[in-house]
Design a protein around this motif. Structure first.
Motif, PDB file in Angstrom:
ATOM      1  N   ILE A  27       7.932  -2.182  -7.819  1.00  0.00           N
ATOM      2  CA  ILE A  27       7.709  -1.839  -6.429  1.00  0.00           C
ATOM      3  C   ILE A  27       7.655  -3.121  -5.603  1.00  0.00           C
ATOM      4  O   ILE A  27       7.249  -4.178  -6.082  1.00  0.00           O
ATOM      5  CB  ILE A  27       6.429  -1.002  -6.247  1.00  0.00           C
ATOM      6  N   HIS A  28       8.063  -2.999  -4.357  1.00  0.00           N
ATOM      7  CA  HIS A  28       8.160  -4.158  -3.478  1.00  0.00           C
ATOM      8  C   HIS A  28       6.833  -4.338  -2.733  1.00  0.00           C
ATOM      9  O   HIS A  28       6.356  -3.415  -2.061  1.00  0.00           O
ATOM     10  CB  HIS A  28       9.309  -3.956  -2.486  1.00  0.00           C
ATOM     11  N   VAL A  29       6.252  -5.530  -2.812  1.00  0.00           N
ATOM     12  CA  VAL A  29       4.972  -5.818  -2.175  1.00  0.00           C
ATOM     13  C   VAL A  29       5.149  -6.915  -1.128  1.00  0.00           C
ATOM     14  O   VAL A  29       5.700  -7.982  -1.422  1.00  0.00           O
ATOM     15  CB  VAL A  29       3.925  -6.272  -3.212  1.00  0.00           C
ATOM     16  N   ILE A  49       0.215 -11.134  -8.740  1.00  0.00           N
ATOM     17  CA  ILE A  49       1.002  -9.908  -8.580  1.00  0.00           C
ATOM     18  C   ILE A  49       2.405 -10.094  -9.156  1.00  0.00           C
ATOM     19  O   ILE A  49       2.912  -9.246  -9.897  1.00  0.00           O
ATOM     20  CB  ILE A  49       1.078  -9.506  -7.097  1.00  0.00           C
ATOM     21  N   ALA A  50       3.037 -11.222  -8.824  1.00  0.00           N
ATOM     22  CA  ALA A  50       4.416 -11.447  -9.264  1.00  0.00           C
ATOM     23  C   ALA A  50       4.522 -11.612 -10.776  1.00  0.00           C
ATOM     24  O   ALA A  50       5.600 -11.389 -11.351  1.00  0.00           O
ATOM     25  CB  ALA A  50       4.985 -12.678  -8.566  1.00  0.00           C
ATOM     26  N   ALA A  51       3.442 -12.004 -11.444  1.00  0.00           N
ATOM     27  CA  ALA A  51       3.473 -12.148 -12.901  1.00  0.00           C
ATOM     28  C   ALA A  51       3.597 -10.807 -13.607  1.00  0.00           C
ATOM     29  O   ALA A  51       3.943 -10.757 -14.786  1.00  0.00           O
ATOM     30  CB  ALA A  51       2.214 -12.872 -13.376  1.00  0.00           C
ATOM     31  N   TYR A 147      -0.884   1.355   9.501  1.00  0.00           N
ATOM     32  CA  TYR A 147      -0.219   1.855  10.703  1.00  0.00           C
ATOM     33  C   TYR A 147       1.235   2.228  10.400  1.00  0.00           C
ATOM     34  O   TYR A 147       1.780   3.182  10.967  1.00  0.00           O
ATOM     35  CB  TYR A 147      -0.293   0.793  11.787  1.00  0.00           C
ATOM     36  N   ALA A 148       1.864   1.469   9.496  1.00  0.00           N
ATOM     37  CA  ALA A 148       3.250   1.736   9.105  1.00  0.00           C
ATOM     38  C   ALA A 148       3.349   2.766   7.987  1.00  0.00           C
ATOM     39  O   ALA A 148       4.449   3.059   7.511  1.00  0.00           O
ATOM     40  CB  ALA A 148       3.921   0.435   8.669  1.00  0.00           C
ATOM     41  N   GLY A 149       2.207   3.302   7.534  1.00  0.00           N
ATOM     42  CA  GLY A 149       2.218   4.326   6.500  1.00  0.00           C
ATOM     43  C   GLY A 149       2.302   3.789   5.092  1.00  0.00           C
ATOM     44  O   GLY A 149       2.701   4.518   4.177  1.00  0.00           O
ATOM     45  N   ILE A 150       1.906   2.529   4.876  1.00  0.00           N
ATOM     46  CA  ILE A 150       2.015   1.892   3.565  1.00  0.00           C
ATOM     47  C   ILE A 150       0.622   1.647   3.000  1.00  0.00           C
ATOM     48  O   ILE A 150      -0.258   1.150   3.704  1.00  0.00           O
ATOM     49  CB  ILE A 150       2.747   0.539   3.676  1.00  0.00           C
ATOM     50  N   PRO A 151       0.374   1.941   1.717  1.00  0.00           N
ATOM     51  CA  PRO A 151      -0.916   1.581   1.100  1.00  0.00           C
ATOM     52  C   PRO A 151      -1.153   0.082   1.212  1.00  0.00           C
ATOM     53  O   PRO A 151      -0.293  -0.722   0.850  1.00  0.00           O
ATOM     54  CB  PRO A 151      -0.736   2.012  -0.360  1.00  0.00           C
ATOM     55  N   SER A 152      -2.335  -0.286   1.710  1.00  0.00           N
ATOM     56  CA  SER A 152      -2.581  -1.688   2.032  1.00  0.00           C
ATOM     57  C   SER A 152      -3.989  -2.103   1.631  1.00  0.00           C
ATOM     58  O   SER A 152      -4.938  -1.313   1.746  1.00  0.00           O
ATOM     59  CB  SER A 152      -2.396  -1.932   3.538  1.00  0.00           C
ATOM     60  N   VAL A 153      -4.109  -3.363   1.186  1.00  0.00           N
ATOM     61  CA  VAL A 153      -5.394  -3.902   0.736  1.00  0.00           C
ATOM     62  C   VAL A 153      -5.569  -5.306   1.307  1.00  0.00           C
ATOM     63  O   VAL A 153      -4.678  -6.156   1.176  1.00  0.00           O
ATOM     64  CB  VAL A 153      -5.473  -3.963  -0.805  1.00  0.00           C
ATOM     65  N   ALA A 154      -6.731  -5.550   1.929  1.00  0.00           N
ATOM     66  CA  ALA A 154      -7.114  -6.900   2.364  1.00  0.00           C
ATOM     67  C   ALA A 154      -8.068  -7.484   1.334  1.00  0.00           C
ATOM     68  O   ALA A 154      -8.996  -6.802   0.892  1.00  0.00           O
ATOM     69  CB  ALA A 154      -7.775  -6.853   3.734  1.00  0.00           C
ATOM     70  N   VAL A 155      -7.842  -8.750   0.943  1.00  0.00           N
ATOM     71  CA  VAL A 155      -8.642  -9.394  -0.101  1.00  0.00           C
ATOM     72  C   VAL A 155      -9.241 -10.690   0.455  1.00  0.00           C
ATOM     73  O   VAL A 155      -8.517 -11.534   1.000  1.00  0.00           O
ATOM     74  CB  VAL A 155      -7.793  -9.717  -1.346  1.00  0.00           C
ATOM     75  N   ALA A 175      -8.984  -8.774  -7.924  1.00  0.00           N
ATOM     76  CA  ALA A 175      -8.260  -7.897  -6.998  1.00  0.00           C
ATOM     77  C   ALA A 175      -7.165  -7.102  -7.689  1.00  0.00           C
ATOM     78  O   ALA A 175      -6.843  -5.982  -7.273  1.00  0.00           O
ATOM     79  CB  ALA A 175      -7.658  -8.735  -5.865  1.00  0.00           C
ATOM     80  N   LYS A 176      -6.595  -7.653  -8.745  1.00  0.00           N
ATOM     81  CA  LYS A 176      -5.417  -7.029  -9.376  1.00  0.00           C
ATOM     82  C   LYS A 176      -5.662  -5.588  -9.846  1.00  0.00           C
ATOM     83  O   LYS A 176      -4.810  -4.712  -9.604  1.00  0.00           O
ATOM     84  CB  LYS A 176      -4.951  -7.894 -10.540  1.00  0.00           C
ATOM     85  N   PRO A 177      -6.772  -5.241 -10.516  1.00  0.00           N
ATOM     86  CA  PRO A 177      -6.964  -3.849 -10.929  1.00  0.00           C
ATOM     87  C   PRO A 177      -7.023  -2.877  -9.755  1.00  0.00           C
ATOM     88  O   PRO A 177      -6.593  -1.722  -9.875  1.00  0.00           O
ATOM     89  CB  PRO A 177      -8.291  -3.879 -11.693  1.00  0.00           C
ATOM     90  N   VAL A 178      -7.558  -3.329  -8.633  1.00  0.00           N
ATOM     91  CA  VAL A 178      -7.604  -2.477  -7.446  1.00  0.00           C
ATOM     92  C   VAL A 178      -6.192  -2.258  -6.901  1.00  0.00           C
ATOM     93  O   VAL A 178      -5.819  -1.135  -6.523  1.00  0.00           O
ATOM     94  CB  VAL A 178      -8.512  -3.098  -6.372  1.00  0.00           C
ATOM     95  N   ILE A 179      -5.407  -3.322  -6.876  1.00  0.00           N
ATOM     96  CA  ILE A 179      -4.018  -3.208  -6.433  1.00  0.00           C
ATOM     97  C   ILE A 179      -3.249  -2.254  -7.345  1.00  0.00           C
ATOM     98  O   ILE A 179      -2.475  -1.406  -6.876  1.00  0.00           O
ATOM     99  CB  ILE A 179      -3.363  -4.603  -6.407  1.00  0.00           C
ATOM    100  N   ASP A 180      -3.478  -2.366  -8.657  1.00  0.00           N
ATOM    101  CA  ASP A 180      -2.820  -1.460  -9.598  1.00  0.00           C
ATOM    102  C   ASP A 180      -3.223  -0.005  -9.350  1.00  0.00           C
ATOM    103  O   ASP A 180      -2.390   0.905  -9.414  1.00  0.00           O
ATOM    104  CB  ASP A 180      -3.172  -1.839 -11.037  1.00  0.00           C
ATOM    105  N   ALA A 181      -4.510   0.219  -9.087  1.00  0.00           N
ATOM    106  CA  ALA A 181      -4.993   1.580  -8.851  1.00  0.00           C
ATOM    107  C   ALA A 181      -4.373   2.166  -7.586  1.00  0.00           C
ATOM    108  O   ALA A 181      -4.006   3.357  -7.553  1.00  0.00           O
ATOM    109  CB  ALA A 181      -6.518   1.583  -8.756  1.00  0.00           C
ATOM    110  N   VAL A 182      -4.241   1.346  -6.555  1.00  0.00           N
ATOM    111  CA  VAL A 182      -3.608   1.816  -5.318  1.00  0.00           C
ATOM    112  C   VAL A 182      -2.130   2.102  -5.566  1.00  0.00           C
ATOM    113  O   VAL A 182      -1.577   3.078  -5.055  1.00  0.00           O
ATOM    114  CB  VAL A 182      -3.807   0.785  -4.191  1.00  0.00           C
TER     115      VAL A 182
END
Length: 293
Positions: A27-29, A49-51, A147-155, A175-182
């Protein structure tokens, strides 16, 4: 096997392979921040994330430090966008603008033909818990994603401001497990997450979902630094975090060494005020100009 059956089998194999490839596509982040494209925090989160082969990262970030920019948007001047050297091996763009503007440029122009599936903002140098979310450029990026309809996380990483080398790598790992869950579960429409990691990353107790804390800062004001002979005055900002915090909020949990996850929303309606407002006796509208009272 007849030629017709062979073609049917070949078609089914093609569909199966195509489905497998599609299901396995990363998926593209979009990764952005408010500390600037050269900050160590954005390097740390992009690298983690990229790893993971499940992700593909594009970095689009402010050209320079833009902390405490809130959700300000630049609309009355041209904005400079240049391709930047890779960040953590990822394609990167530098935008000379506020964080919210950076996110909007990425989502409506730069990446419109390769639209992101998620937005990750940070890692911010300093906590953005409680009422700090209102002025945070880091949180504004995630809000733009929602606002753009994309799941988003501030860290963000809570800081001892005397520490010259904050542990952004540890914050990224939390943060990574939360990003994975989202990624796996999504978020409700109009909802984004504000995640804060305690300053002592080695003493973290775990994750704690909490509401946005409403605790007032110990100090949040401007003071006069000096005055010139011509009467010009110069002011500087003074801010200190809350000394105490009410239980249940993200500030209280962060102070107790929990990684806090506060779900925030685009809808700011204060529904508890409806009852009061419906009871108000409002006057009739004033007469139009030129008409008799």
């Amino acid at each position: 096997m007849t030629a017709q059956r062979f073609l049917i089998c070949l078609f089914l194999i093609f569909v199966l392979v195509a489905h497998t490839v599609s299901a396995g596509e990363p998926i593209h982040v979009l990764v952005a921040n408010d500390d600037g494209i050269d900050s160590p925090g954005i390097e740390a989160i992009a690298a983690v994330i990229a790893a993971d082969p499940a992700y593909r990262v594009t970095v689009v970030a402010p050209a320079r430090q833009q902390s405490v920019s809130g959700h300000g948007l630049i609309t009355r001047s041209e904005i400079k966008v240049v391709e930047h050297a890779e960040v953590a091996g990822c394609t990167a763009w530098s935008v000379d603008a506020t964080p919210a503007t950076v996110a909007r440029i990425a989502l409506t122009a730069l990446l419109v033909d390769d639209f992101p599936d998620m937005v990750i903002s940070g890692i911010n140098r300093g906590e953005n818990d409680g009422l700090g979310a209102w002025t945070s450029g880091t949180v504004a990026v995630a809000r733009e994603g929602a606002y753009a309809g994309i799941p988003s996380v501030a860290v963000s990483l809570q800081l001892d401001w005397s520490d010259p080398q904050p542990d952004f790598e540890a914050a990224a790992r939390w943060a990574k497990p939360v990003i994975d869950a989202v990624r796996d579960n999504g978020l409700p429409p109009g909802v984004y997450l504000n995640l804060n990691v305690p300053v002592d990353t080695e003493a973290v107790k775990g994750f704690r979902v909490a509401r946005m804390g409403l605790d007032l800062s110990a100090e949040a004001r401007y003071v006069m630094a000096r005055a010139d002979s011509d009467g010009t005055r110069w002011y500087v900002s003074r801010w200190k975090p809350p000394l105490t915090a009410e239980p249940g909020g993200d500030t209280a949990a962060l102070q107790r060494n929990w990684v806090t996850i506060a779900p925030l929303g685009l809808d700011q309606t204060a529904e508890r005020a409806f009852g009061l407002l419906h009871q108000l006796v409002l006057p009739e509208p004033p007469p139009a100009p030129g008409t008799a009272p």
